[in-house]
Design a protein around this motif. Structure first.
Motif, mmCIF file in Angstrom:
data_model
loop_
_atom_site.group_PDB
_atom_site.id
_atom_site.type_symbol
_atom_site.label_atom_id
_atom_site.label_comp_id
_atom_site.label_asym_id
_atom_site.label_seq_id
_atom_site.Cartn_x
_atom_site.Cartn_y
_atom_site.Cartn_z
ATOM 1 N N TYR A 141 22.794 -17.822 3.185
ATOM 2 C CA TYR A 141 21.959 -19.005 3.404
ATOM 3 C C TYR A 141 22.581 -20.037 4.332
ATOM 4 O O TYR A 141 22.190 -21.207 4.316
ATOM 5 C CB TYR A 141 21.565 -19.639 2.067
ATOM 6 C CG TYR A 141 20.579 -18.770 1.335
ATOM 7 C CD1 TYR A 141 19.283 -18.602 1.825
ATOM 8 C CD2 TYR A 141 20.948 -18.062 0.196
ATOM 9 C CE1 TYR A 141 18.383 -17.766 1.192
ATOM 10 C CE2 TYR A 141 20.039 -17.225 -0.448
ATOM 11 C CZ TYR A 141 18.765 -17.090 0.061
ATOM 12 O OH TYR A 141 17.864 -16.255 -0.558
ATOM 13 N N ALA A 142 23.520 -19.629 5.182
ATOM 14 C CA ALA A 142 24.107 -20.561 6.144
ATOM 15 C C ALA A 142 23.142 -20.852 7.290
ATOM 16 O O ALA A 142 23.162 -21.945 7.858
ATOM 17 C CB ALA A 142 25.418 -20.011 6.683
ATOM 18 N N PHE A 143 22.295 -19.870 7.639
ATOM 19 C CA PHE A 143 21.402 -20.021 8.787
ATOM 20 C C PHE A 143 19.966 -19.730 8.387
ATOM 21 O O PHE A 143 19.675 -18.682 7.817
ATOM 22 C CB PHE A 143 21.827 -19.079 9.919
ATOM 23 C CG PHE A 143 23.275 -19.201 10.290
ATOM 24 C CD1 PHE A 143 23.749 -20.333 10.934
ATOM 25 C CD2 PHE A 143 24.181 -18.191 9.948
ATOM 26 C CE1 PHE A 143 25.090 -20.460 11.257
ATOM 27 C CE2 PHE A 143 25.523 -18.311 10.269
ATOM 28 C CZ PHE A 143 25.981 -19.448 10.918
ATOM 29 N N LYS A 144 19.083 -20.662 8.713
ATOM 30 C CA LYS A 144 17.675 -20.506 8.346
ATOM 31 C C LYS A 144 16.922 -19.639 9.348
ATOM 32 O O LYS A 144 15.925 -18.999 9.006
ATOM 33 C CB LYS A 144 17.005 -21.873 8.235
ATOM 34 C CG LYS A 144 17.582 -22.769 7.144
ATOM 35 C CD LYS A 144 16.844 -24.100 7.104
ATOM 36 C CE LYS A 144 17.380 -25.003 6.003
ATOM 37 N NZ LYS A 144 18.748 -25.487 6.280
ATOM 38 N N SER A 162 18.879 -23.685 -1.958
ATOM 39 C CA SER A 162 19.357 -24.795 -2.775
ATOM 40 C C SER A 162 20.058 -24.299 -4.037
ATOM 41 O O SER A 162 21.117 -24.808 -4.423
ATOM 42 C CB SER A 162 18.174 -25.697 -3.143
ATOM 43 O OG SER A 162 18.586 -26.741 -4.004
ATOM 44 N N LYS A 163 19.495 -23.288 -4.653
ATOM 45 C CA LYS A 163 20.056 -22.775 -5.901
ATOM 46 C C LYS A 163 21.349 -21.996 -5.661
ATOM 47 O O LYS A 163 22.212 -21.905 -6.544
ATOM 48 C CB LYS A 163 19.020 -21.892 -6.607
ATOM 49 C CG LYS A 163 19.277 -21.703 -8.096
ATOM 50 C CD LYS A 163 18.064 -21.104 -8.789
ATOM 51 C CE LYS A 163 18.307 -20.997 -10.295
ATOM 52 N NZ LYS A 163 17.126 -20.430 -10.994
ATOM 53 N N LYS A 219 28.207 -28.512 6.026
ATOM 54 C CA LYS A 219 27.331 -29.039 7.088
ATOM 55 C C LYS A 219 26.144 -28.115 7.333
ATOM 56 O O LYS A 219 25.028 -28.559 7.589
ATOM 57 C CB LYS A 219 28.129 -29.217 8.380
ATOM 58 C CG LYS A 219 29.091 -30.389 8.351
ATOM 59 C CD LYS A 219 29.810 -30.524 9.697
ATOM 60 C CE LYS A 219 30.790 -31.703 9.672
ATOM 61 N NZ LYS A 219 31.518 -31.830 10.959
ATOM 62 N N LEU A 220 26.383 -26.792 7.259
ATOM 63 C CA LEU A 220 25.317 -25.837 7.470
ATOM 64 C C LEU A 220 24.258 -25.952 6.375
ATOM 65 O O LEU A 220 23.070 -25.692 6.613
ATOM 66 C CB LEU A 220 25.866 -24.415 7.521
ATOM 67 C CG LEU A 220 26.692 -24.056 8.749
ATOM 68 C CD1 LEU A 220 27.394 -22.715 8.572
ATOM 69 C CD2 LEU A 220 25.815 -24.025 10.005
ATOM 70 N N PHE A 221 24.666 -26.339 5.176
ATOM 71 C CA PHE A 221 23.726 -26.476 4.055
ATOM 72 C C PHE A 221 23.023 -27.833 4.049
ATOM 73 O O PHE A 221 22.072 -28.030 3.305
ATOM 74 C CB PHE A 221 24.455 -26.271 2.729
ATOM 75 C CG PHE A 221 24.469 -24.842 2.266
ATOM 76 C CD1 PHE A 221 23.520 -24.374 1.371
ATOM 77 C CD2 PHE A 221 25.422 -23.952 2.733
ATOM 78 C CE1 PHE A 221 23.518 -23.052 0.945
ATOM 79 C CE2 PHE A 221 25.441 -22.633 2.325
ATOM 80 C CZ PHE A 221 24.489 -22.170 1.426
ATOM 81 N N SER A 222 23.524 -28.790 4.842
ATOM 82 C CA SER A 222 22.951 -30.142 4.808
ATOM 83 C C SER A 222 21.634 -30.215 5.576
ATOM 84 O O SER A 222 21.331 -29.352 6.388
ATOM 85 C CB SER A 222 23.936 -31.135 5.395
ATOM 86 O OG SER A 222 24.188 -30.835 6.753
#
Length: 325
Positions: free
Chosen positions: A111-114, A302-303, A322-325
């Motif tokens: 989940y680092a990149f959407k 998120s989970k 930062k990647l998750f923000s």
């Protein structure tokens, strides 16, 4: 002018120390050995052949590439070790490099990149350059281009639009602590299992789901024992084409430039094959009865966040945050 032929090796002093070889003359013929794990139909292999063709063209045939698919030159870690010793010149490798260069773990963080575009931009960003530099310094192999890998998706016999729907789902994951913890945090019951055992386990109900890119879902015939592809896109990752520093330093500056130019051409060629394969694989799986499910990716991400952050080391944790923000 007489042209001589050389395949790369290296000298060893009586003490056992490696002796660096000088750069070779531009008139000398060079053969680079490139080993990788994919089969002959895989875009990585086809792009490797393209790289060899382009490099031979750019050097008037002075630098040739011999490509060895199907681990015929050795498994991934063996190839990396061989490159460090000078017995192998090139390979295609990714997050396995974190065994030496911790920043390489960023190549496959859940989940680092959407999106694909976001991953591409990161791979060529200043942080991406830092990853490459650390690989050069700590592994003594040099990334010269990168290929995208298909996002990993969850297959099952019922749709899972939300992570709340997983509710103890028994599923197979690779024996990677990060992957195991992430799926636990999402509510599943992940079980490490050899890939060769997955089809039978799905068939007899030992597990109810598994996760892999579309190409593997197709080639492993999981469509025969699974009904849904849940588009979780939970891992988007890339992988490098690399050359050993031993081989690189033997090349003239003109030959090095040719290597980089050929790698750029091979990277663009592979991307075209990759995008076509994604579309082809989806159509094949739909034609064979699988239903594709759009999921709440934001809820999944998120989970999973806390599990991801607790599994990455301190060096890359700020970057992942930062990647998750």
């Amino acid at each position: 002018m007489e042209i001589t032929r050389r395949t790369f090796g290296l000298g060893v002093a009586a003490s056992g120390a490696v002796l660096a070889a000088p750069a070779i003359a531009a008139s000398t013929e060079v053969t680079l050995k490139l080993g990788h794990l994919a089969n002959e139909k895989n875009p990585w292999h086809l792009a490797s052949l393209k790289f060899g063709e382009e490099l031979a063209k750019l050097t008037d045939g002075k630098v040739k590439v011999e490509v060895y698919p199907n681990e015929s030159l050795g498994k991934e870690i063996d190839l990396i070790n061989g490159m460090q010793l000078g017995t192998v010149d090139m390979t295609i490798t990714g997050e396995s490099l974190q065994n030496w260069a911790p920043m390489a773990a960023l190549l496959a963080v859940p989940y680092a990149f959407k999106t694909q575009d976001q991953m591409d931009a990161f791979a060529v960003s200043e942080t991406g350059k830092m990853i490459e530099q650390q690989i050069i310094e700590k592994v003594q192999i040099r990334p010269i281009g990168f290929f995208a890998r298909g996002p990993r998706e969850l297959t099952s016999n019922e749709p899972f639009k939300s992570p709340d729907d997983l509710n103890g789902l028994k599923m197979r994951v690779p024996n990677v602590p990060l992957f195991i913890d992430v799926w636990k945090s999402l509510g599943a019951r992940p079980s490490p299992m050899a890939f060769s055992e997955v089809f039978t386990a799905l068939q007899n109900g030992t597990i109810g789901a598994q996760e892999n890119p579309l190409a593997l879902i197709r080639s492993a015939s999981f469509y025969e024992v699974q009904k849904y592809v849940n588009l979780t896109d939970h891992v988007r990752s890339w992988i490098y084409t690399t050359i050993s520093e031993i081989a690189w330093k033997k090349l003239s500056s003109e030959q090095q430039q040719a290597v980089m130019a050929a790698a750029k051409t091979a990277q663009a060629y592979e991307r075209g094959l990759f995008e076509k394969s994604l579309a082809d694989d989806r159509k094949f799986l739909e034609d064979h009865g699988m239903t594709f499910v759009e999921v709440d990716k934001a809820a999944y991400q998120s989970k999973a966040k806390d599990a991801v952050l607790s599994n990455v080391n301190d060096e890359i944790k700020p970057i992942v945050e930062k990647l998750f923000s």
